[in-house]
Design a protein around this motif. Structure first.
Motif, mmCIF file in Angstrom:
data_model
loop_
_atom_site.group_PDB
_atom_site.id
_atom_site.type_symbol
_atom_site.label_atom_id
_atom_site.label_comp_id
_atom_site.label_asym_id
_atom_site.label_seq_id
_atom_site.Cartn_x
_atom_site.Cartn_y
_atom_site.Cartn_z
ATOM 1 N N ILE A 104 -95.733 42.123 -19.733
ATOM 2 C CA ILE A 104 -94.404 42.119 -19.133
ATOM 3 C C ILE A 104 -94.528 41.874 -17.630
ATOM 4 O O ILE A 104 -95.337 42.534 -16.956
ATOM 5 C CB ILE A 104 -93.694 43.471 -19.393
ATOM 6 N N ARG A 105 -93.741 40.909 -17.121
ATOM 7 C CA ARG A 105 -93.633 40.705 -15.673
ATOM 8 C C ARG A 105 -92.596 41.712 -15.196
ATOM 9 O O ARG A 105 -91.423 41.623 -15.540
ATOM 10 C CB ARG A 105 -93.183 39.263 -15.391
ATOM 11 N N VAL A 106 -93.060 42.704 -14.436
ATOM 12 C CA VAL A 106 -92.187 43.827 -14.064
ATOM 13 C C VAL A 106 -91.190 43.380 -13.001
ATOM 14 O O VAL A 106 -91.547 42.702 -12.035
ATOM 15 C CB VAL A 106 -93.021 45.015 -13.533
ATOM 16 N N GLU A 107 -89.932 43.731 -13.202
ATOM 17 C CA GLU A 107 -88.898 43.461 -12.191
ATOM 18 C C GLU A 107 -88.468 44.745 -11.481
ATOM 19 O O GLU A 107 -88.081 44.703 -10.315
ATOM 20 C CB GLU A 107 -87.683 42.802 -12.855
ATOM 21 N N ALA A 108 -88.497 45.857 -12.197
ATOM 22 C CA ALA A 108 -88.144 47.146 -11.598
ATOM 23 C C ALA A 108 -88.848 48.256 -12.354
ATOM 24 O O ALA A 108 -89.106 48.139 -13.556
ATOM 25 C CB ALA A 108 -86.639 47.358 -11.642
ATOM 26 N N CYS A 109 -89.183 49.332 -11.626
ATOM 27 C CA CYS A 109 -89.768 50.505 -12.266
ATOM 28 C C CYS A 109 -89.231 51.754 -11.578
ATOM 29 O O CYS A 109 -89.364 51.901 -10.366
ATOM 30 C CB CYS A 109 -91.297 50.468 -12.184
ATOM 31 N N GLY A 110 -88.625 52.619 -12.346
ATOM 32 C CA GLY A 110 -88.104 53.867 -11.798
ATOM 33 C C GLY A 110 -89.235 54.838 -11.502
ATOM 34 O O GLY A 110 -90.307 54.770 -12.101
ATOM 35 N N GLY A 154 -99.560 39.025 -33.650
ATOM 36 C CA GLY A 154 -98.962 40.072 -34.471
ATOM 37 C C GLY A 154 -97.866 40.860 -33.770
ATOM 38 O O GLY A 154 -97.825 42.090 -33.847
ATOM 39 N N THR A 155 -96.966 40.190 -33.050
ATOM 40 C CA THR A 155 -95.814 40.860 -32.414
ATOM 41 C C THR A 155 -94.538 40.119 -32.814
ATOM 42 O O THR A 155 -93.873 39.506 -31.970
ATOM 43 C CB THR A 155 -95.946 40.871 -30.878
ATOM 44 N N PRO A 156 -94.175 40.175 -34.115
ATOM 45 C CA PRO A 156 -93.124 39.303 -34.655
ATOM 46 C C PRO A 156 -91.744 39.487 -34.015
ATOM 47 O O PRO A 156 -90.964 38.557 -33.970
ATOM 48 C CB PRO A 156 -93.086 39.699 -36.142
ATOM 49 N N ARG A 157 -91.456 40.691 -33.516
ATOM 50 C CA ARG A 157 -90.117 40.979 -32.989
ATOM 51 C C ARG A 157 -89.935 40.419 -31.573
ATOM 52 O O ARG A 157 -88.811 40.267 -31.090
ATOM 53 C CB ARG A 157 -89.951 42.510 -32.985
ATOM 54 N N LEU A 158 -91.034 40.119 -30.912
ATOM 55 C CA LEU A 158 -90.971 39.843 -29.472
ATOM 56 C C LEU A 158 -91.434 38.433 -29.145
ATOM 57 O O LEU A 158 -92.298 37.876 -29.807
ATOM 58 C CB LEU A 158 -91.849 40.864 -28.733
ATOM 59 N N GLU A 159 -90.837 37.869 -28.084
ATOM 60 C CA GLU A 159 -91.262 36.535 -27.660
ATOM 61 C C GLU A 159 -91.163 36.379 -26.145
ATOM 62 O O GLU A 159 -90.470 37.151 -25.467
ATOM 63 C CB GLU A 159 -90.414 35.467 -28.362
ATOM 64 N N GLU A 160 -91.854 35.381 -25.635
ATOM 65 C CA GLU A 160 -91.847 35.104 -24.209
ATOM 66 C C GLU A 160 -90.419 34.903 -23.715
ATOM 67 O O GLU A 160 -89.605 34.270 -24.401
ATOM 68 C CB GLU A 160 -92.640 33.808 -23.971
#
Ligand SMILES: [Zn+2]
Ligand SMILES: [Zn+2]
Length: 339
Positions: A34-40, A76-82
């Motif tokens: 994940i390219r982070v945009e914000a982190c609390g 093996g990450t079927p739910r997720l995509e770039e």
């Protein structure tokens, strides 16, 4: 040579935040980058900073309120995509085959993977997360709005919706800080009669603005007596981290009422007569897993629940952390990662 990224790491228990360059991590099977945009910044980041989590390995990047964009996927990450906008919270994923997972208690998975504690968190340009830890964000929610909902939001939203309270019930929120200011909004938007409880009168206008129908100043009056005058609370959501404050308010529970504890106080005095006499209960609630985060974010976007944030750039993480620790932030502190 591996491409490098900026990161804010802690390299020993009690050590300072260090701004370093690190190789950008590659996602293995079952994981995404994940390219982070914000982190609390959450109070639980102290576990990483101070080393009070048993067995914590350094160096470590803290941060479990992550919002960003998937920029690489493992096998093996079927739910997720770039390109998907996603978030990661406290739960760092679960195995799916331990006894707890098989009973549906994924939060209690024996692997105990925790973002920013057992694996690197969001205080950096990128992080790798297990697919089971990844929540998909609503399209129009800005990253700095989404990030605090990944811990403060899910914790209060999920505790309230599992509290047994029904529309119209009196639900008191003890403490009006980072968690409490969200909890009052959720309680009101879920159709409860929300009551805010804090010390002093200065938070009264805010509590009302957030949707509370009443406010109790626990310094100026006995909060338990004040709740009983209103008929007693079906639920008290304890977001404060002070055990004495929780003890002081327990007498305000209605018959069959429940105190839901989400604030990490060290100890608590409970009156057994109060519990058995009115079938009252006290229970704890841990945040939840990725699907609970998706529910939290979808509800927040639809109902207009928003975290009030103080935003700092990544480079000022140390200052931002101190601000969170001061208890003066209104109300969550969020790192914005700009490139
Ligand atoms: Zn947290
Ligand atoms: Zn498991």
């Amino acid at each position: 040579m591996a491409k490098m990224m900026r990161a804010v790491q802690v390299s020993r228990a009690g050590g300072p935040f260090e701004i370093v360059e690190r190789p950008i991590p590659e996602p293995g099977p079952g994981a995404v980058r994940i390219r982070v945009e914000a982190c609390g910044i959450c109070h639980s980041d102290t576990l990483t900073k101070d080393g009070s989590w048993p067995g914590l390995k350094y160096p470590r990047l803290p941060g479990h309120e992550v919002a960003g964009v998937i920029d690489a996927v493992g096998a093996g990450t079927p739910r997720l995509e770039e390109g998907q906008r996603v978030g990661v919270g406290w739960s760092g994923g679960y195995c799916g085959h331990c006894a707890h997972c098989r009973r549906g208690d994924f939060f209690a998975c024996v692997t105990q993977e925790i973002t920013g504690i057992t694996r690197d968190g969001g205080y950096g340009d990128y992080l790798v997360a297990a697919a089971s830890a990844v929540a998909v964000l609503p399209a129009d929610l800005p990253a700095t709005d989404a990030a605090p909902l990944m811990c403060a939001g899910i914790t209060t939203f999920n505790a309230l919706r599992h509290s047994g309270a029904r529309p119209g019930d009196l639900v008191a929120v003890l403490g009006l800080g980072g968690l409490g200011h969200l909890a009052v909004q959720y309680a009101a938007k879920m159709g409860f009669r929300a009551v805010g409880i804090a010390r002093g009168r200065d938070k009264e206008p805010l509590a009302k603005e957030l949707g509370a129908s009443a406010y109790i100043d626990s310094r100026g009056q006995d909060p338990a007596a004040a709740l009983l005058e209103m008929g007693g609370a079906q639920v008290i959501l304890a977001t404060a981290t002070a055990g004495e404050a929780m003890s002081a308010v327990q007498g305000g529970l209605a018959v069959n009422g429940t105190m839901m504890i989400v604030g990490a106080a060290h100890s608590l005095q409970v009156n057994p007569l109060l519990l058995l006499g009115g079938r009252r209960s006290i229970r704890g609630w841990a945040s939840g897993t990725a699907i609970d985060s998706e529910d939290t974010l979808a509800f927040s976007a639809r109902a207009g629940v928003r975290s009030m944030n103080e935003v700092f750039p990544l480079e000022r993480a140390a200052e931002a952390y101190d601000r969170m620790m001061s208890g003066k932030a209104r109300f969550r502190v969020v790192l914005q990662i700009e490139r």
